[in-house]
Design a protein around this motif. Structure first.
Motif, short mmCIF file in Angstrom:
data_model
loop_
_atom_site.label_atom_id
_atom_site.label_comp_id
_atom_site.label_asym_id
_atom_site.label_seq_id
_atom_site.Cartn_x
_atom_site.Cartn_y
_atom_site.Cartn_z
N ILE A 45 12.01 -8.69 -15.81
CA ILE A 45 12.16 -7.48 -16.61
C ILE A 45 10.79 -6.90 -16.95
N GLN A 46 9.81 -7.75 -17.23
CA GLN A 46 8.45 -7.25 -17.49
C GLN A 46 7.89 -6.57 -16.26
N ALA A 47 8.11 -7.16 -15.10
CA ALA A 47 7.63 -6.57 -13.86
C ALA A 47 8.27 -5.21 -13.62
N MET A 48 9.56 -5.11 -13.90
CA MET A 48 10.27 -3.85 -13.71
C MET A 48 9.68 -2.75 -14.60
N MET A 49 9.39 -3.08 -15.84
CA MET A 49 8.89 -2.08 -16.78
C MET A 49 7.49 -1.60 -16.39
N ILE A 50 6.61 -2.55 -16.04
CA ILE A 50 5.26 -2.17 -15.63
C ILE A 50 5.30 -1.37 -14.33
N ALA A 51 6.11 -1.84 -13.39
CA ALA A 51 6.19 -1.16 -12.10
C ALA A 51 6.73 0.26 -12.25
N SER A 52 7.66 0.46 -13.15
CA SER A 52 8.23 1.80 -13.33
C SER A 52 7.14 2.80 -13.72
N VAL A 53 6.27 2.38 -14.65
CA VAL A 53 5.20 3.27 -15.10
C VAL A 53 4.17 3.50 -13.98
N MET A 54 3.75 2.42 -13.34
CA MET A 54 2.68 2.51 -12.35
C MET A 54 3.14 3.18 -11.05
N GLU A 55 4.33 2.87 -10.59
CA GLU A 55 4.84 3.49 -9.37
C GLU A 55 4.98 5.00 -9.57
N PHE A 56 5.57 5.39 -10.69
CA PHE A 56 5.77 6.81 -10.96
C PHE A 56 4.43 7.51 -11.16
N GLY A 57 3.52 6.85 -11.88
CA GLY A 57 2.20 7.44 -12.09
C GLY A 57 1.43 7.61 -10.79
N GLY A 58 1.47 6.60 -9.92
CA GLY A 58 0.79 6.72 -8.64
C GLY A 58 1.37 7.82 -7.78
N ALA A 59 2.68 7.97 -7.82
CA ALA A 59 3.33 9.03 -7.03
C ALA A 59 2.92 10.41 -7.51
N ILE A 60 2.85 10.60 -8.82
CA ILE A 60 2.54 11.92 -9.37
C ILE A 60 1.06 12.26 -9.22
N LEU A 61 0.19 11.31 -9.53
CA LEU A 61 -1.24 11.60 -9.59
C LEU A 61 -1.91 11.62 -8.22
N VAL A 62 -1.51 10.74 -7.32
CA VAL A 62 -2.24 10.57 -6.07
C VAL A 62 -1.38 10.77 -4.84
N GLY A 63 -0.07 10.88 -5.01
CA GLY A 63 0.82 10.88 -3.85
C GLY A 63 0.68 12.06 -2.92
N GLY A 64 0.21 13.20 -3.41
CA GLY A 64 0.18 14.42 -2.60
C GLY A 64 -0.71 14.33 -1.38
N ARG A 65 -1.84 13.64 -1.46
CA ARG A 65 -2.79 13.58 -0.36
C ARG A 65 -2.17 12.89 0.86
N VAL A 66 -1.53 11.74 0.68
CA VAL A 66 -0.96 11.03 1.81
C VAL A 66 0.27 11.74 2.33
N ALA A 67 1.01 12.42 1.46
CA ALA A 67 2.19 13.16 1.89
C ALA A 67 1.82 14.21 2.92
N ASP A 68 0.68 14.83 2.76
CA ASP A 68 0.23 15.83 3.71
C ASP A 68 0.02 15.21 5.10
N THR A 69 -0.47 13.97 5.15
CA THR A 69 -0.68 13.30 6.43
C THR A 69 0.63 13.07 7.15
N ILE A 70 1.62 12.59 6.46
CA ILE A 70 2.91 12.33 7.09
C ILE A 70 3.51 13.63 7.63
N ARG A 71 3.31 14.72 6.91
CA ARG A 71 3.96 15.97 7.30
C ARG A 71 3.27 16.65 8.47
N ASN A 72 1.94 16.66 8.46
CA ASN A 72 1.23 17.50 9.41
C ASN A 72 0.61 16.75 10.59
#
Length: 587
Positions: A45-72
């Protein structure tokens, strides 16, 4: 201009992008937290709570750069300039192919590469529409060859980093005459390094949403070093005194909030005697349930006991298959009676279930809803890892016995480090792997909303949030399934080992994100695990069956996802068109 004629494609794309991201959470999130849970540094349960914050934060803050690679970078999108709706359809097919295979693999407990899945789906639709020449295969343009190369390079780099980190820890701390003393020296340094890596991931031309692209090298380096040294100072002032009081003084009265007392803890009075009848475990045993070679030899299980248990198994197999039941002696009969004792008696759970009434009773509906929501976090991952009913987990006791056990108090120091490295790896995972789902979805949305293709376009923040939320939901509901296949089923886990694995994998993923290279985090953590396992000096300290299972998933993933996507795309674009016959009036 929005292409409302294809609203259904946008809706289907949204659904399968969610399924793809859900599977990323259910399958790939084990890369970040399987080792932390397996080593007991964190509960599930502790892992789930920490992962929820960090996974979502990583997706929002840094995810856009790699997404461009997959698309183009995989398919030449300029070939679809005159027919953007076909590219939109192709990305929908890529998501269908990727999410379909991911769902199958996740249900089988196969930790596959989600990066491979979406790359295979995009390649399949590219070949179906443009032929092999329409796919960017080369290395120079960051095409498929560079991604292929990362599959081999990333595990090797992660394994090398993890092996170096664990070797420094092993010989610099764990095998010293006073490991706890040297642990207090190294832990603040490791905290600073890990914090610097996390900062590097955010500011080193990664977080486009924070508008840091204009920072020069001096500003970036200053920010990274400032955070690293700041964390070291805070660790020395507050964390070290707290751990000294708990581990060296063995103060059973100390609470978590006493960490804020800082250096004042050094001046705290003597530890009071524990009241009679009160037993407090200052730290847990991180190696409980894992026997050493000496323990196995000292157990000295009688051969007759093993023979009796094997006879029972053969008899049950014979009865199941309709064969002849072999003859056995009285001792083995008694063993079976003991094994079968209580089968026909009702358990307390059964009696309580009968008293509770039918499931549709109003008082039971809320309980059912809570149980459904919490099903994924109530699993005992460590206990399920130890079950040898799976062929992949056979002879785990011998695998674990080949790894050395180190001082438990020193391991406790590294449990805090492992939480930080797991959070860092989770943040990096969200940054890197959210692209697998939102890259195609961003293309679908771009074409649907504008009716055109742009070579460069920012990934909308809501797309990143949508993918991040789906990853978190997948983690909470089904993440345990892959967690139990990694961790202790690969090699013995402990906080010091898990810290080295996670930090080695995180460094590799950070480098890849900086280079806009969508590496497989699955391969990074497996490579790091292998690197640490080799430090035991015995190749049998690694479960090679599970390693082979992982590699089999990686080998099958790209072609299967590509075939599903390519066949679906080919069938749709080449399907016959039905024209209703003209109705003749008065006929």
């Amino acid at each position: 201009m929005a292409m409302h004629d294809y609203d259904y494609l946008f809706a289907i794309g949204m659904l399968f992008a969610f399924l793809d991201a859900w599977n990323i959470g259910a399958n790939d999130v084990a890369n970040s937290f399987a080792t932390s849970v397996s080593s007991r540094s964190l509960t599930l349960i502790q892992a789930m709570m920490i992962a929820s914050v960090m996974e979502f934060g990583g997706a929002i803050l840094v995810g856009g750069r790699v997404a461009d690679t997959i698309r183009n970078k995989i398919v030449l999108v300029e070939n679809f300039t005159d027919q953007p709706e076909v590219l939109m359809l192709g990305m929908v097919c890529a998501l269908v192919g990727s999410s379909t295979w991911l769902t199958i693999a996740t249900s089988l407990g196969m930790p596959v590469s989600t990066t491979h899945c979406i790359v295979g789906g995009v390649i399949g639709m590219g070949i179906a529409t443009l032929g092999a020449d329409g796919v960017v295969w080369g290395w120079d343009n960051k095409g498929v060859a560079q991604i292929f190369g990362s599959w081999f390079i990333a595990p090797a780099i992660a394994g090398a980093f993890a092996a170096i980190i664990f070797s420094v820890t092993k010989y610099g701390v764990l095998k010293r005459s006073n490991p706890l003393k040297w642990g207090f020296v190294m832990v603040p340094i490791y905290f600073g390094i890990t914090s610097g890596i996390l900062t590097m991931l955010i500011v080193w031309k990664g977080a486009a949403s924070l508008d840091l692209d204009d920072w020069n090298t001096g500003q970036i380096v200053g920010c990274i070093l400032g955070v690293a040294f700041g964390v070291i100072i805070l660790c020395v002032l507050f964390f070290v005194p707290f751990l000294h009081r708990r581990l060296v003084k063995e103060d059973w009265t100390i609470k978590w909030y006493h960490i804020f007392y800082g250096p004042a803890l050094y001046m705290r009075g003597p530890v009071p005697d524990m009241p009679e009848g009160v037993q407090v475990n200052i730290i847990q045993d991180y190696y409980r349930g894992h026997a050493t070679r000496a323990d196995l030899e000292a157990a000295n299980i009688k051969a007759s006991t093993i023979a009796d248990m094997e006879h029972i198994k053969r008899e049950r197999d014979a009865q199941k298959n309709g064969g002849e039941v072999p003859v056995r002696d009285e001792d083995s009969i008694e063993v079976e009676k003991q094994a079968n004792a209580g089968i026909n008696t009702k358990s307390l759970d059964n009696l309580e279930q009968e008293d509770a009434g039918p499931w549709y009773a109003p008082k039971n509906l809320l309980k059912i809803a809570i149980d459904a929501l919490m099903h994924g976090v109530r699993k005992d991952v460590i206990a399920e890892q130890g079950r040898e009913s799976s062929r992949l987990a056979s002879n785990l006791q011998d695998v674990h016995a080949r790894a050395a056990h180190f001082d438990n108090k020193t391991e406790h120091l590294y449990s805090f480090l492992q939480v930080l490295t797991a959070a860092t790896a989770s943040f990096a995972h969200g940054a890197n792997d959210v692209a697998n789902a939102v890259g195609p979805l961003s293309t679908i949305y771009l074409v649907w909303s504008r009716g055109t293709i742009a070579k460069k376009a920012d990934v909308p923040i809501w797309v990143l949030a949508y993918g991040g939320a789906a990853i978190v939901i997948g983690l909470w509901t089904y993440g345990y399934n892959i967690m139990r296949n990694l961790g202790n089923r690969l090699t013995l886990q402990s906080p010091s080992r898990g810290f080295s694995m996670e930090l080695g994998a995180a460094v590799t993923v950070v480098m890849a994100t900086r280079l806009s290279l969508p590496v497989s985090t699955t391969q990074c953590i497996v490579g790091a695990t292998m690197g640490v396992a080799f430090c035991n000096g015995d190749i049998k300290a690694l479960n090679w069956r599970m390693v082979a299972w992982c590699y089999a998933g990686w080998i099958f993933t790209l072609p299967i996802a590509g075939i599903i996507s390519g066949c679906l795309m080919g069938i749709i674009i080449n399907a016959p068109h039905w024209t209703p016959p003209a109705v003749v009036l008065g006929a």
